[in-house]
Motif scaffolding. Structure first.
Motif, PDB file in Angstrom:
ATOM      1  N   LYS A   2       0.828  -1.194   0.000  1.00  0.00           N
ATOM      2  CA  LYS A   2       0.000   0.000   0.000  1.00  0.00           C
ATOM      3  C   LYS A   2       0.871   1.255   0.000  1.00  0.00           C
ATOM      4  O   LYS A   2       1.811   1.353   0.787  1.00  0.00           O
ATOM      5  CB  LYS A   2      -0.911   0.011   1.223  1.00  0.00           C
ATOM      6  CG  LYS A   2      -1.946  -1.101   1.232  1.00  0.00           C
ATOM      7  CD  LYS A   2      -2.833  -1.000   2.454  1.00  0.00           C
ATOM      8  CE  LYS A   2      -3.888  -2.096   2.445  1.00  0.00           C
ATOM      9  NZ  LYS A   2      -4.765  -2.016   3.646  1.00  0.00           N
ATOM     10  N   GLU A  76      -3.297   9.145   8.227  1.00  0.00           N
ATOM     11  CA  GLU A  76      -3.573   7.931   7.472  1.00  0.00           C
ATOM     12  C   GLU A  76      -2.316   7.310   6.876  1.00  0.00           C
ATOM     13  O   GLU A  76      -2.355   6.186   6.360  1.00  0.00           O
ATOM     14  CB  GLU A  76      -4.607   8.220   6.381  1.00  0.00           C
ATOM     15  CG  GLU A  76      -5.957   8.643   6.952  1.00  0.00           C
ATOM     16  CD  GLU A  76      -7.022   8.790   5.885  1.00  0.00           C
ATOM     17  OE1 GLU A  76      -6.846   8.252   4.766  1.00  0.00           O
ATOM     18  OE2 GLU A  76      -8.040   9.458   6.166  1.00  0.00           O
ATOM     19  N   LEU A  79      -1.296   3.705   7.770  1.00  0.00           N
ATOM     20  CA  LEU A  79      -1.903   2.531   7.157  1.00  0.00           C
ATOM     21  C   LEU A  79      -1.090   1.982   5.983  1.00  0.00           C
ATOM     22  O   LEU A  79      -1.407   0.914   5.462  1.00  0.00           O
ATOM     23  CB  LEU A  79      -3.317   2.870   6.662  1.00  0.00           C
ATOM     24  CG  LEU A  79      -4.284   3.463   7.704  1.00  0.00           C
ATOM     25  CD1 LEU A  79      -5.581   3.874   7.033  1.00  0.00           C
ATOM     26  CD2 LEU A  79      -4.530   2.459   8.815  1.00  0.00           C
ATOM     27  N   ALA A  80      -0.047   2.704   5.573  1.00  0.00           N
ATOM     28  CA  ALA A  80       0.663   2.357   4.337  1.00  0.00           C
ATOM     29  C   ALA A  80       1.983   1.650   4.586  1.00  0.00           C
ATOM     30  O   ALA A  80       2.612   1.809   5.635  1.00  0.00           O
ATOM     31  CB  ALA A  80       0.909   3.633   3.526  1.00  0.00           C
ATOM     32  N   ASP A  81       2.396   0.870   3.584  1.00  0.00           N
ATOM     33  CA  ASP A  81       3.713   0.240   3.595  1.00  0.00           C
ATOM     34  C   ASP A  81       4.776   1.183   3.046  1.00  0.00           C
ATOM     35  O   ASP A  81       5.954   1.088   3.406  1.00  0.00           O
ATOM     36  CB  ASP A  81       3.693  -1.032   2.738  1.00  0.00           C
ATOM     37  CG  ASP A  81       2.635  -2.015   3.184  1.00  0.00           C
ATOM     38  OD1 ASP A  81       2.728  -2.490   4.326  1.00  0.00           O
ATOM     39  OD2 ASP A  81       1.710  -2.294   2.400  1.00  0.00           O
ATOM     40  N   ARG A 105       4.408   4.294  10.085  1.00  0.00           N
ATOM     41  CA  ARG A 105       4.788   3.246  11.045  1.00  0.00           C
ATOM     42  C   ARG A 105       6.280   2.935  10.896  1.00  0.00           C
ATOM     43  O   ARG A 105       6.872   3.171   9.828  1.00  0.00           O
ATOM     44  CB  ARG A 105       3.937   1.998  10.830  1.00  0.00           C
ATOM     45  CG  ARG A 105       4.050   1.354   9.469  1.00  0.00           C
ATOM     46  CD  ARG A 105       3.158   0.134   9.373  1.00  0.00           C
ATOM     47  NE  ARG A 105       3.261  -0.494   8.054  1.00  0.00           N
ATOM     48  CZ  ARG A 105       4.250  -1.314   7.693  1.00  0.00           C
ATOM     49  NH1 ARG A 105       5.237  -1.579   8.549  1.00  0.00           N
ATOM     50  NH2 ARG A 105       4.268  -1.848   6.487  1.00  0.00           N
TER      51      ARG A 105
END
Length: 362
Positions: A2, A76, A79-81, A105
């Protein structure tokens, strides 16, 4: 994987020269299996001047031009890679960079994608406390719109761990040969918005040749030129929607590419217009910049002018037949080597390589 991509606009090319670049690259990446969400602010009347609908291959989130809305969409990123913050978003860029990278993250790939490296690097050199400069040490990768070795070296000098140019290219689904449009007939056409970094070069390479070639017709498209003095043989048509770019490129005998001053100085920075024109089969005349032959072969696939006199000389000797031959050769070259599918292969390789290094280091 993502991708959360924060950029100027995917939906509108209005005062947004990166739109074609984003669309071509992200569609090609989506075709390689990436799930992409593009975040763009509602600024500069872009949403009122959309030229595409939200595409099936990318989720587009439009947010208000407020700090609260910015913080909400930045969150948001968690939520992603892969988290990408592009340059020139147009609303609180420094804050957006900080918020997006803070939200990413720990295991996500963090990338700054620079679509105007000369301007960004000038800012970085002028301030050791520039927000991007302080973030570079924590970023995994800088990707740039172009610039070649000089830009790579400059980014490394200010702290980037890795910098890779991802050049403009052709999207054959959107830019391709079409029928000529009689309303756009001319000996030479130029399409580009009026920008301080380019205006003097437009005078040299386009307006002055027009003023000294009363027997030829010139076509000018783009925003901001309405009050610019120009001779009667220049037909100024204002903003040209992307849906009309192909006709604009194929109808005049030749079309002109004029680089911004900073891009010309750095070299290896072909504008999207170069590939759009070649993809339509146009005969392209470009101002000179280092690295042209890396993309198209001078005198066979593209014509090169060093000043306005060169432009006049080229037009004086350019037959319709030769212009058509050059356009066909350019089209064949870009389809063979310079589509966004080609660029996506390199982007995918960079993503996987840097992701692998992060996983190995953890």
């Amino acid at each position: 994987m993502k991708i959360a991509f924060y950029g100027s606009s995917l939906l509108s090319a209005y005062w947004n020269g990166a739109a074609t670049y984003y669309r071509g690259l992200l569609r090609a990446l989506a075709q390689r299996g990436y799930q992409i969400t593009f975040y763009e602010p509602d600024v500069y009347q872009r949403q009122q001047n959309r030229d595409i609908d939200p595409p099936e291959w990318c989720n587009v989130v439009v947010y208000e031009g407020t700090v609260d809305a910015l913080k909400n969409v930045a969150a948001e990123a968690a939520l992603a890679d892969i988290v990408v913050k592009a340059s020139g978003v147009g609303f609180e860029d420094d804050l957006l960079l900080q918020q997006v990278m803070k939200a990413a993250r720990p295991g996500a790939l963090k990338i700054f994608w620079d679509v105007d490296a000369p301007a960004t690097l000038a800012e970085l050199k002028g301030s050791s406390e520039h927000p991007l400069r302080t973030e570079l040490a924590d970023l995994d990768l800088v990707l740039t719109y172009g610039g070649g070795d000089p830009v790579v070296a400059a980014y490394r000098a200010v702290g980037a761990a890795s910098c890779v140019p991802i050049y403009n290219a052709l999207d054959p689904e959107t830019h391709h040969p079409v029928a000529r449009d009689r309303r756009l007939e001319a000996d030479l056409g130029f399409l580009g918005n009026r920008l301080p970094d380019r205006e003097a070069r437009v005078e040299t390479f386009f307006l002055e040749p027009a003023a000294n070639s009363s027997d030829l017709r010139f076509l000018l498209g783009g925003s901001g030129w309405k009050d610019k003095p120009m001779t009667p043989n220049v037909n100024y048509i204002g903003h040209v929607s992307t849906r009309d770019h192909n006709a604009f490129n194929v109808t005049p005998k030749a079309v002109l590419n004029i680089s911004r001053e900073s891009m010309a100085q750095n070299g290896f920075s072909p504008a999207t217009r170069v590939f759009e024109a070649a993809g339509a089969g146009a005969c392209l005349i470009t101002d000179h910049w280092e690295g042209i032959d890396h993309f198209l072969k001078p005198d066979e696939e593209i014509l090169v002018a060093r000043d306005g006199q060169d432009v006049r000389d080229i037009l004086a000797g350019l037959t319709v037949e030769r212009a058509a031959d050059i356009g066909r050769s350019a089209l064949q070259r870009v389809l063979r080597e310079h589509t966004y599918q080609h660029r996506a292969v390199e982007v995918d390789r960079q993503f996987r390589s840097h992701s692998g290094r992060k996983e190995a280091a953890e």
